[in-house]
Write a protein that holds these residues in place. Structure first.
Motif, PDB file in Angstrom:
ATOM      1  N   SER A 142      47.979  38.488  35.881  1.00 55.46           N
ATOM      2  CA  SER A 142      48.483  37.181  35.604  1.00 55.46           C
ATOM      3  C   SER A 142      48.868  37.303  34.184  1.00 55.46           C
ATOM      4  O   SER A 142      50.202  36.461  34.337  1.00 55.46           O
ATOM      5  CB  SER A 142      47.350  36.086  36.050  1.00 55.46           C
TER       6      SER A 142
ATOM      7  N   TYR B  80      40.181  42.036  30.400  1.00 61.19           N
ATOM      8  CA  TYR B  80      39.748  41.183  30.932  1.00 61.19           C
ATOM      9  C   TYR B  80      37.763  41.264  31.165  1.00 61.19           C
ATOM     10  O   TYR B  80      37.788  42.381  31.505  1.00 61.19           O
ATOM     11  CB  TYR B  80      39.811  39.973  32.404  1.00 61.19           C
TER      12      TYR B  80
ATOM     13  N   GLU C 200      35.349  44.964  38.516  1.00 62.18           N
ATOM     14  CA  GLU C 200      36.497  45.004  39.476  1.00 62.18           C
ATOM     15  C   GLU C 200      36.824  46.358  40.061  1.00 62.18           C
ATOM     16  O   GLU C 200      36.569  47.325  39.775  1.00 62.18           O
ATOM     17  CB  GLU C 200      37.773  44.684  38.684  1.00 62.18           C
TER      18      GLU C 200
ATOM     19  N   ILE D 245      40.656  38.311  28.102  1.00 64.77           N
ATOM     20  CA  ILE D 245      39.601  36.938  28.644  1.00 64.77           C
ATOM     21  C   ILE D 245      39.284  37.455  29.043  1.00 64.77           C
ATOM     22  O   ILE D 245      38.373  37.942  29.339  1.00 64.77           O
ATOM     23  CB  ILE D 245      40.995  37.392  30.196  1.00 64.77           C
TER      24      ILE D 245
ATOM     25  N   THR E 250      41.669  41.671  39.282  1.00 64.92           N
ATOM     26  CA  THR E 250      42.116  40.388  39.452  1.00 64.92           C
ATOM     27  C   THR E 250      42.450  39.878  38.958  1.00 64.92           C
ATOM     28  O   THR E 250      43.563  38.342  38.926  1.00 64.92           O
ATOM     29  CB  THR E 250      41.283  39.608  40.190  1.00 64.92           C
ATOM     30  N   LYS E 251      42.481  39.459  37.325  1.00 58.66           N
ATOM     31  CA  LYS E 251      42.838  38.578  36.556  1.00 58.66           C
ATOM     32  C   LYS E 251      43.945  38.885  35.026  1.00 58.66           C
ATOM     33  O   LYS E 251      45.077  38.490  34.315  1.00 58.66           O
ATOM     34  CB  LYS E 251      41.419  38.639  35.400  1.00 58.66           C
TER      35      LYS E 251
END
Length: 173
Positions: free
Chosen positions: A66, A142, A42, A173, A62-63
């Protein structure tokens, strides 16, 4: 057919700790510090390893953001506005080598990236504890970042009495 029986994952030995150049968490002390560790490949990535100095959420991949937004939503719904905990964010700075390039496994870059991330998380966490000893910390990662958080908890939190009580939550995650 060439068969190799699976006997389970054996982690590579942890190298000696190498300090990183992690910035301390931005802003003054809050009630909660959310530390995010981005996943394999990432952004940002080499050769343009440039971090966003105005939004730490942008440094979490990106994860993970959230999860941070979910935590903020939970805080807003569980606490009255006049009693709501304040939160600040920090994205760990490390290579986060891509997992889809076989060369990163054969040359050792992936494993090196994992341990670089673990040491960077250690440095960020230690700086946060020195800066704001009463702040509760939420850790999230993540993919490779989840492994970084897992190793950090196993290798460093166990060796530093009092750190476990500072951890308010972990999301992998």
């Amino acid at each position: 057919v060439w068969v190799t029986p699976w006997v389970g994952y054996v982690a590579p030995p942890r190298p000696a700790y190498v300090p990183t150049s992690q910035p301390g968490p931005p802003g003054g002390c809050k009630n909660v510090l959310f530390i995010g560790v981005r996943g394999s490949g990432e952004s940002p990535q080499f050769p343009n390893l440039v971090y966003n100095e105005t939004s730490e959420l942008a440094n979490m991949g990106t994860k993970v953001p959230s999860v941070a937004y979910g935590d903020l939503d939970a805080i807003e719904t569980q606490f009255a506005a006049d009693n709501r905990p304040s939160v600040r964010f920090l994205g760990v700075r490390y290579t986060a080598a891509a997992a889809d390039d076989i060369r990163n496994y054969t040359n050792g870059d992936f494993v090196s990236s994992v341990f670089e991330g673990e040491f960077a998380l250690f440095d960020a966490f230690a700086a946060a504890r020195r800066q704001c000893p009463d702040e509760q910390v939420v850790l999230s990662g993540y993919s490779q970042g989840a492994l970084v958080v897992h190793l950090f908890l196993a290798d460093f939190v166990a060796d530093n009495p009092g750190w476990a009580s500072a951890i308010a939550g972990v999301a992998l995650i």
